[in-house]
Design an enzyme around this catalytic site. Structure first.
Site, PDB file in Angstrom:
ATOM      1  CG  ASP A 176     -35.825  -3.311  19.768  1.00 45.31           C
ATOM      2  OD1 ASP A 176     -35.103  -2.329  20.060  1.00 45.31           O
ATOM      3  OD2 ASP A 176     -35.380  -4.409  19.395  1.00 45.31           O
ATOM      4  N   GLY A 209     -20.955   2.590  28.555  1.00 43.69           N
ATOM      5  CA  GLY A 209     -20.592   2.103  27.224  1.00 43.69           C
ATOM      6  C   GLY A 209     -21.651   1.154  26.698  1.00 43.69           C
ATOM      7  CG  ASP A 210     -20.908  -1.985  25.515  1.00 48.92           C
ATOM      8  OD1 ASP A 210     -20.237  -1.900  24.470  1.00 48.92           O
ATOM      9  OD2 ASP A 210     -20.451  -2.379  26.601  1.00 48.92           O
ATOM     10  N   GLY A 225     -25.116   1.921  22.259  1.00 46.89           N
ATOM     11  CA  GLY A 225     -25.579   1.936  20.868  1.00 46.89           C
ATOM     12  C   GLY A 225     -25.083   3.161  20.110  1.00 46.89           C
ATOM     13  CB  THR A 231     -13.877  -9.016  26.152  1.00 52.72           C
ATOM     14  OG1 THR A 231     -15.118  -8.488  26.636  1.00 52.72           O
ATOM     15  CG2 THR A 231     -12.795  -7.963  26.276  1.00 52.72           C
ATOM     16  N   GLY A 232     -16.264 -10.506  24.263  1.00 48.79           N
ATOM     17  CA  GLY A 232     -17.216 -11.621  24.276  1.00 48.79           C
ATOM     18  C   GLY A 232     -17.769 -11.934  25.663  1.00 48.79           C
ATOM     19  N   GLY A 277     -22.573   3.307  18.155  1.00 50.18           N
ATOM     20  CA  GLY A 277     -22.200   2.926  16.795  1.00 50.18           C
ATOM     21  C   GLY A 277     -23.387   3.032  15.861  1.00 50.18           C
ATOM     22  CG  HIS A 284     -18.592   2.212  18.445  1.00 50.83           C
ATOM     23  ND1 HIS A 284     -18.440   3.552  18.236  1.00 50.83           N
ATOM     24  CD2 HIS A 284     -18.470   2.027  19.786  1.00 50.83           C
ATOM     25  CE1 HIS A 284     -18.233   4.161  19.407  1.00 50.83           C
ATOM     26  NE2 HIS A 284     -18.237   3.252  20.347  1.00 50.83           N
TER      27      HIS A 284
HETATM   28  P1  IMP Z   1      -9.915  -0.953  29.744  1.00 53.15           P
HETATM   29  O1  IMP Z   1     -10.250   0.420  29.332  1.00 53.15           O
HETATM   30  O2  IMP Z   1      -9.854  -1.912  28.588  1.00 53.15           O
HETATM   31  O3  IMP Z   1      -8.715  -1.053  30.615  1.00 53.15           O
HETATM   32  O4  IMP Z   1     -11.127  -1.468  30.650  1.00 53.15           O
HETATM   33  C1  IMP Z   1     -11.470  -0.786  31.841  1.00 53.15           C
HETATM   34  C2  IMP Z   1     -12.947  -0.965  32.151  1.00 53.15           C
HETATM   35  O5  IMP Z   1     -13.719  -0.320  31.150  1.00 53.15           O
HETATM   36  C3  IMP Z   1     -13.399  -2.434  32.137  1.00 53.15           C
HETATM   37  O6  IMP Z   1     -14.429  -2.584  33.088  1.00 53.15           O
HETATM   38  C4  IMP Z   1     -13.959  -2.602  30.733  1.00 53.15           C
HETATM   39  O7  IMP Z   1     -14.924  -3.632  30.661  1.00 53.15           O
HETATM   40  C5  IMP Z   1     -14.568  -1.240  30.495  1.00 53.15           C
HETATM   41  N1  IMP Z   1     -14.626  -0.879  29.075  1.00 53.15           N
HETATM   42  C6  IMP Z   1     -13.629  -0.413  28.314  1.00 53.15           C
HETATM   43  N2  IMP Z   1     -14.069  -0.150  27.054  1.00 53.15           N
HETATM   44  C7  IMP Z   1     -15.376  -0.432  27.046  1.00 53.15           C
HETATM   45  C8  IMP Z   1     -16.407  -0.352  26.049  1.00 53.15           C
HETATM   46  O8  IMP Z   1     -16.203   0.064  24.910  1.00 53.15           O
HETATM   47  N3  IMP Z   1     -17.638  -0.760  26.422  1.00 53.15           N
HETATM   48  C9  IMP Z   1     -17.902  -1.190  27.673  1.00 53.15           C
HETATM   49  N4  IMP Z   1     -16.987  -1.285  28.628  1.00 53.15           N
HETATM   50  C10 IMP Z   1     -15.734  -0.914  28.324  1.00 53.15           C
HETATM   51 MG    MG Z   2     -19.352  -1.521  22.632  1.00 51.06          MG
END
Ligand code: IMP
Ligand code: MG
Length: 345
Positions: free
Chosen positions: A286, A17-18, A20, A254-255, A22, A47
């Site tokens: 970059d 995840g994360d 990019g 979540t920050g 979005g 996103h």
């Molecule tokens: P949950 O899906 O909120 O229960 O989180 C389960 C795991 O997935 C945790 O380690 C979260 O940090 C990770 N996680 C859930 N959604 C995302 C996301 O959009 N980006 C990155 N990590 C995520």
């Molecule tokens: Mg994200």
């Protein structure tokens, strides 16, 4: 048969995840002007879209909302939270062109409460947005769906049928995946995973688009790997190294501080296989190479950047068509015309 470039494209994350997605989805929205953009997954994923100095952190609305002619969809397999959905619709001013499937799941405070008090959710580092609890209610056929809420009345549609109609008429459809392959309930680092399958097939199943409807599967990798929450992260860097290399990031929902590791070819290769990738987007180059910042043409990228991108492409054996060079949606090197030409078989 010749056809236009990428009529139905699905964008998915190839790491944790994360990556990019979005930004990539927002870029494709502005550049390709699809008829329809669908956002899958749920509110645990944020996103970030940054355009002309304005930043949106979206947990429900598709990132392609910037394209004003585009119809926006939340599919049957997605889950929404009413407050978050309505708030984002207002902030993005898309109320007249966003639609929710009759069968989209609805997360309530009770789901959030169940997750915040759950020991295992704490252990795996869940975002505790109620998504997993709502999915489990859905599996037990107890979850309330969008069609049961009066406040959603004007947004309700058969999203699956509408999106298939666009695809069948040759209209461009952009499907925005959420999270990344290694958070998949099936292909990720179980039990340190999220509550759904984040692969291209899983994402398409949430929409109701069959596998034969898809022309392009665009897998997004960041130029390094990050992970929030618990669970394995191969070659994880220590916090000082993360700062020194400029990989420090905070999670948009979540920050929390994101853990980080260097780009991982092995994870990337497997992600391409499982997603049946046809293209790769490589974001945040970059951060590795400062001189690449905000460059928009291949020829203007420093030679060391071009060499690195070519090396990655040679190993991955899937064309790298988009290269992200900054936060702004338009900070992108777009090689699709060079790679595929204007028409594509
Ligand atoms: P949950 O899906 O909120 O229960 O989180 C389960 C795991 O997935 C945790 O380690 C979260 O940090 C990770 N996680 C859930 N959604 C995302 C996301 O959009 N980006 C990155 N990590 C995520
Ligand atoms: Mg994200």
């Amino acid at each position: 048969m010749l056809r236009d470039i990428t009529p139905v494209t699905v964008v998915v994350g190839g790491f944790f995840g994360d990556e990019g997605k979005g930004k990539v989805a927002a870029y494709l929205g502005l550049k390709d002007m699809p008829s329809a953009a669908v956002r899958t997954g749920s509110i645990n994923a944020g996103h970030t879209v940054s355009f002309n100095g304005v930043v949106w952190k979206l947990r429900s609305v598709p990132s392609a909302f910037l394209c004003r002619s585009c119809r926006l969809y939340i599919p049957a397999g997605a889950l929404i939270n009413l407050d978050i959905f309505l708030d984002e619709v207002e902030k993005t001013k898309c109320g007249d062109r966003i639609f929710v499937d009759f069968n989209t799941g609805v997360i309530t405070d009770e789901h959030v409460f169940r997750e915040t008090t759950d020991e295992l959710m704490k252990l795996i580092g869940s975002t505790k947005q109620g998504v997993g609890a709502a999915v489990s209610d859905r599996v037990m056929r107890k979850l309330k769906l969008a069609k049961e809420y009066e406040v959603l009345k004007n947004y309700l549609r058969d999203v699956a049928l509408e999106v298939n109609e666009y695809a069948d008429r040759g209209g461009k459809v952009l499907v925005e995946g959420t999270q990344g392959l290694y958070l998949s309930l099936y292909f990720g680092t179980y039990p340190y995973v999220t509550s759904r399958d984040t692969s291209a097939s899983g994402v398409l199943s949430e929409v109701g688009l069959g596998p034969k409807k898809v022309d392009d599967v665009l897998v997004v990798f960041k130029s390094y790997v990050t992970r929030v929450g618990e669970g394995p992260l191969p070659n994880e860097l220590n916090p000082d190294e993360v700062v020194r290399l400029g990989f420090s990031e905070r999670a948009s929902v979540t920050g929390r501080v994101r853990r980080a590791a260097p780009f991982n070819m092995e994870l990337a290769r497997k992600a391409l296989i499982i997603n049946s990738a046809t293209q790769v987007a490589l974001t945040k180059v970059d951060v590795l190479f400062r001189d690449a910042r905000n460059v928009r043409e291949w020829g203007k990228l420093p030679v060391e950047v071009r060499n690195w991108v070519s090396e990655v492409e040679n190993v991955l054996k899937v064309p790298i068509t988009l290269i992200g060079t900054g936060e702004d949606v338009m900070a992108m090197v777009d090689l699709r015309q060079d790679v595929f030409g204007s028409l594509r078989r």
